[in-house]
Design a protein around this motif. Structure first.
Motif, PDB file in Angstrom:
ATOM      1  N   GLY A  55      48.845  78.858  36.977  1.00 33.66           N
ATOM      2  CA  GLY A  55      47.951  79.631  36.128  1.00 33.66           C
ATOM      3  C   GLY A  55      47.604  79.007  34.793  1.00 33.66           C
ATOM      4  O   GLY A  55      46.884  79.611  33.993  1.00 33.66           O
ATOM      5  N   SER A  56      48.069  77.801  34.522  1.00 33.23           N
ATOM      6  CA  SER A  56      47.690  77.130  33.279  1.00 33.23           C
ATOM      7  C   SER A  56      46.247  76.668  33.370  1.00 33.23           C
ATOM      8  O   SER A  56      45.827  76.128  34.390  1.00 33.23           O
ATOM      9  CB  SER A  56      48.614  75.946  33.019  1.00 33.23           C
ATOM     10  OG  SER A  56      49.936  76.378  32.834  1.00 33.23           O
ATOM     11  N   THR A  57      45.523  76.864  32.298  1.00 28.44           N
ATOM     12  CA  THR A  57      44.088  76.574  32.321  1.00 28.44           C
ATOM     13  C   THR A  57      43.696  75.526  31.305  1.00 28.44           C
ATOM     14  O   THR A  57      44.380  75.298  30.297  1.00 28.44           O
ATOM     15  CB  THR A  57      43.276  77.854  32.060  1.00 28.44           C
ATOM     16  OG1 THR A  57      43.650  78.388  30.775  1.00 28.44           O
ATOM     17  CG2 THR A  57      43.524  78.890  33.134  1.00 28.44           C
ATOM     18  N   LYS A  58      42.566  74.909  31.573  1.00 33.25           N
ATOM     19  CA  LYS A  58      41.977  73.913  30.685  1.00 33.25           C
ATOM     20  C   LYS A  58      40.471  74.108  30.722  1.00 33.25           C
ATOM     21  O   LYS A  58      39.903  74.375  31.780  1.00 33.25           O
ATOM     22  CB  LYS A  58      42.346  72.520  31.162  1.00 33.25           C
ATOM     23  CG  LYS A  58      41.913  71.391  30.274  1.00 33.25           C
ATOM     24  CD  LYS A  58      42.234  70.043  30.905  1.00 33.25           C
ATOM     25  CE  LYS A  58      43.705  69.859  31.131  1.00 33.25           C
ATOM     26  NZ  LYS A  58      44.029  68.532  31.694  1.00 33.25           N
ATOM     27  N   PHE A  67      33.655  80.996  29.035  1.00 33.02           N
ATOM     28  CA  PHE A  67      33.977  80.933  30.458  1.00 33.02           C
ATOM     29  C   PHE A  67      35.468  81.212  30.653  1.00 33.02           C
ATOM     30  O   PHE A  67      36.294  80.843  29.816  1.00 33.02           O
ATOM     31  CB  PHE A  67      33.672  79.554  31.020  1.00 33.02           C
ATOM     32  CG  PHE A  67      32.210  79.205  31.110  1.00 33.02           C
ATOM     33  CD1 PHE A  67      31.238  79.990  30.516  1.00 33.02           C
ATOM     34  CD2 PHE A  67      31.821  78.072  31.813  1.00 33.02           C
ATOM     35  CE1 PHE A  67      29.893  79.647  30.599  1.00 33.02           C
ATOM     36  CE2 PHE A  67      30.487  77.712  31.917  1.00 33.02           C
ATOM     37  CZ  PHE A  67      29.511  78.499  31.301  1.00 33.02           C
ATOM     38  N   THR A  68      35.775  81.841  31.790  1.00 40.10           N
ATOM     39  CA  THR A  68      37.166  82.102  32.150  1.00 40.10           C
ATOM     40  C   THR A  68      37.387  81.731  33.604  1.00 40.10           C
ATOM     41  O   THR A  68      36.660  82.204  34.485  1.00 40.10           O
ATOM     42  CB  THR A  68      37.520  83.578  31.947  1.00 40.10           C
ATOM     43  OG1 THR A  68      37.287  83.958  30.587  1.00 40.10           O
ATOM     44  CG2 THR A  68      38.996  83.822  32.283  1.00 40.10           C
ATOM     45  N   ILE A  69      38.371  80.875  33.837  1.00 37.72           N
ATOM     46  CA  ILE A  69      38.719  80.497  35.201  1.00 37.72           C
ATOM     47  C   ILE A  69      39.944  81.305  35.627  1.00 37.72           C
ATOM     48  O   ILE A  69      40.854  81.547  34.828  1.00 37.72           O
ATOM     49  CB  ILE A  69      38.982  78.973  35.317  1.00 37.72           C
ATOM     50  CG1 ILE A  69      39.133  78.563  36.776  1.00 37.72           C
ATOM     51  CG2 ILE A  69      40.206  78.554  34.498  1.00 37.72           C
ATOM     52  CD1 ILE A  69      39.148  77.048  36.990  1.00 37.72           C
ATOM     53  N   SER A  70      39.948  81.718  36.887  1.00 38.09           N
ATOM     54  CA  SER A  70      41.087  82.457  37.425  1.00 38.09           C
ATOM     55  C   SER A  70      41.231  82.118  38.897  1.00 38.09           C
ATOM     56  O   SER A  70      40.309  81.553  39.496  1.00 38.09           O
ATOM     57  CB  SER A  70      40.884  83.970  37.242  1.00 38.09           C
ATOM     58  OG  SER A  70      39.732  84.412  37.939  1.00 38.09           O
TER      59      SER A  70
END
Length: 121
Positions: A55-58, A67-70
């Motif tokens: 779940g770590s995002t970049k 923007f949000t990545i999931s």
């Protein structure tokens, strides 16, 4: 055979929102990082956002805060929620996955076919 299939692209006005989805299917043992890339006409492909299995995002600086990545590990899907879209977000968005197929000792990089996002007034 592993496949990545994107959905959710389209035409939107500046300031609008879109949600992209990417579903991985086939004989999948595990999925590590997943990400979204984009390529605008005449420009190089660039990383938009990525997310690890934990779940770590970049994010690219240009999309931070918008923007949000999931991801849903149970469904082998990754999503990109795009808000406050700008004209310069217009591009083909492509999903990428670092995937280990069933029976393999190695991970391989798989790409989707891409989906067009057009931001226009």
């Amino acid at each position: 055979q592993v496949q990545l299939v994107e959905s959710g692209g389209g035409l939107v006005q500046p300031g609008g929102s879109l949600r992209l989805s990417c579903a991985a299917s086939g004989s999948i043992f595990s999925i590590n990082d997943m990400g979204w890339y984009r390529q605008a006409p005449g420009k190089q492909r660039e990383l938009v956002a990525s997310i690890t299995s934990g779940g770590s995002t970049k994010y690219a600086d240009s999309v931070k805060g918008r923007f949000t990545i999931s991801r849903d590990n149970a469904k082998n899907t990754v999503h990109l929620q795009m808000n406050s879209l700008k004209l310069e977000d217009t591009a083909v968005y492509t999903c990428k996955g670092d995937i280990r197929p069933v029976g393999s000792s190695w991970n391989f990089v798989y790409w989707g076919q891409g989906t067009q996002v057009t931001v226009s007034a």
